[in-house]
Write a protein that holds these residues in place. Structure first.
Motif, PDB file in Angstrom:
ATOM      1  N   SER A  80       3.434  -9.459   3.450  1.00 45.96           N
ATOM      2  CA  SER A  80       3.685  -8.329   2.555  1.00 45.96           C
ATOM      3  C   SER A  80       2.907  -7.109   3.025  1.00 45.96           C
ATOM      4  CB  SER A  80       3.263  -8.700   1.131  1.00 45.96           C
ATOM      5  OG  SER A  80       3.337  -7.573   0.281  1.00 45.96           O
ATOM      6  N   GLU A 127      12.252  -1.837   9.898  1.00 44.48           N
ATOM      7  CA  GLU A 127      13.206  -2.745   9.253  1.00 44.48           C
ATOM      8  C   GLU A 127      14.625  -2.461   9.727  1.00 44.48           C
ATOM      9  OE1 GLU A 127      13.772  -4.450   4.765  1.00 44.48           O
ATOM     10  OE2 GLU A 127      13.551  -2.287   4.982  1.00 44.48           O
ATOM     11  N   MET A 141       7.410   2.688   1.663  1.00 46.49           N
ATOM     12  CA  MET A 141       8.228   1.580   1.203  1.00 46.49           C
ATOM     13  C   MET A 141       7.418   0.771   0.198  1.00 46.49           C
ATOM     14  SD  MET A 141       8.134  -0.869   4.611  1.00 46.49           S
ATOM     15  CE  MET A 141       9.253  -2.048   3.872  1.00 46.49           C
ATOM     16  N   PRO A 142       8.064  -0.011  -0.648  1.00 39.91           N
ATOM     17  CA  PRO A 142       7.343  -0.796  -1.653  1.00 39.91           C
ATOM     18  C   PRO A 142       6.290  -1.701  -1.003  1.00 39.91           C
ATOM     19  CG  PRO A 142       9.693  -0.829  -2.100  1.00 39.91           C
ATOM     20  CD  PRO A 142       9.531  -0.184  -0.762  1.00 39.91           C
ATOM     21  N   ASN A 173       5.204  -4.474  -1.864  1.00 41.75           N
ATOM     22  CA  ASN A 173       5.507  -5.907  -1.900  1.00 41.75           C
ATOM     23  C   ASN A 173       6.611  -6.292  -0.917  1.00 41.75           C
ATOM     24  OD1 ASN A 173       7.573  -4.646  -3.223  1.00 41.75           O
ATOM     25  ND2 ASN A 173       7.688  -6.099  -4.922  1.00 41.75           N
ATOM     26  N   ARG A 174       7.081  -5.323  -0.117  1.00 40.21           N
ATOM     27  CA  ARG A 174       8.148  -5.584   0.849  1.00 40.21           C
ATOM     28  C   ARG A 174       7.593  -6.385   2.032  1.00 40.21           C
ATOM     29  NH1 ARG A 174      12.599  -2.412   2.299  1.00 40.21           N
ATOM     30  NH2 ARG A 174      12.603  -1.759   0.109  1.00 40.21           N
ATOM     31  N   VAL A 210       7.138  -7.390   5.831  1.00 42.53           N
ATOM     32  CA  VAL A 210       7.260  -6.626   7.068  1.00 42.53           C
ATOM     33  C   VAL A 210       6.906  -7.533   8.251  1.00 42.53           C
ATOM     34  CG1 VAL A 210       6.843  -4.328   6.117  1.00 42.53           C
ATOM     35  CG2 VAL A 210       4.897  -5.772   6.750  1.00 42.53           C
TER      36      VAL A 210
END
Length: 205
Positions: free
Chosen positions: A137, A150, A178-179, A181-182, A184
Motif C-alpha cells: 500500500s 499504474e 492517489m489514494p 490505500n492504493r 503500488v
C-alpha cells in the motif's frame, strides 16, 4: 563529429540507458564491457555502489575499456538506491555509515559491506536477472521510494511529501496524487525501503 551519449545512465528500474543528461553520482557494478568496449551485461559484481563524481585519489575515470569497471551514472541518490546501489564506503563514507546505521535500526544488527551486498543482490534482481519488485500500500512507503506507474508501467514515480513525482533523466515532473490505500508496485529493493523508514539516511538536500 558529435559524440553519441554513452550507454551508462541508470534508471530507477535498474536499467542502463544512453542519454545526454548528466548524473550527480557515479556507480559501479564491475566490468560490463564486451571485448570491443561495448556495454553488454548489466552486472558482474554483487558490490553495487554509488560514488562521488570525482575520485578522492585523483584517478581518471576510463570509459569503454574492457578489464576496467564500467562507470555508471545516476540522476540522484534516490535513483541509485532504487536501482539497488548502496553508498560507497570509501568516497561516500558518511553516507555509507548512515546506510549501515539504518540497516542496524531496520534489522537489529550491524552488517559488513559484503553481508549487506549479498542481501541487496537477492532483493534487487532474480535468478533470471530481472528486476525484483513487490506490491504494498502507498501508505506504507516512506519518502525516497520509487514505484512503477499504474497506467504506464515503464514510468517511475518518486514518493515524496504526499505526492508521486514522475522521474526522467532530465528531472522530475509535477506530482500526482492517489489514494494512500492504493496498492503500488515498489521498485526500490525491500531492504532499502526498510532503511528509509528509519530516516537515518539524508537522501534529500
Amino acid at each position: 563529429m558529435i559524440e553519441r551519449p554513452r550507454h551508462n545512465r541508470v534508471t530507477p528500474f535498474g536499467n542502463i540507458e544512453a542519454t545526454s543528461h548528466r548524473g550527480t553520482l557515479m556507480g559501479n557494478r564491475g566490468d560490463l564491457h564486451d571485448d570491443d568496449g561495448t556495454v553488454c551485461r548489466t552486472w558482474m559484481l554483487r558490490r553495487w555502489i554509488s560514488c562521488t563524481l570525482h575520485s578522492p585519489t585523483g584517478r581518471r575515470v576510463t570509459f569503454d575499456t574492457p578489464g576496467c569497471y564500467t562507470p555508471l551514472f545516476f540522476a540522484d541518490d534516490v535513483t541509485a538506491l532504487a536501482a539497488g546501489h548502496r553508498p560507497c564506503a570509501s568516497c561516500r563514507r558518511p553516507a555509507y555509515e548512515a546506510f549501515r546505521a539504518g540497516w542496524q535500526d531496520a534489522f537489529g544488527e550491524k552488517r559488513s559491506a559484503v553481508e549487506m551486498d549479498d542481501v541487496l543482490h537477492r532483493a534487487r534482481i532474480d535468478a533470471a536477472g530481472h528486476k525484483v519488485a513487490f506490491i504494498t500500500s502507498l501508505r506504507d512507503l516512506p519518502d525516497g521510494v520509487f514505484v512503477a506507474g499504474e497506467r504506464s508501467p515503464g514510468t517511475a514515480f518518486l514518493v515524496r511529501a504526499g505526492g508521486l513525482h514522475p522521474w526522467s533523466h532530465a528531472g522530475y515532473g509535477k506530482p500526482v496524487h492517489m489514494p494512500v490505500n492504493r496498492p503500488v508496485k515498489v521498485l526500490t529493493p525491500a531492504p532499502i525501503v526498510r532503511i528509509l523508514k528509519t530516516k537515518t539516511l539524508q537522501i534529500f538536500d
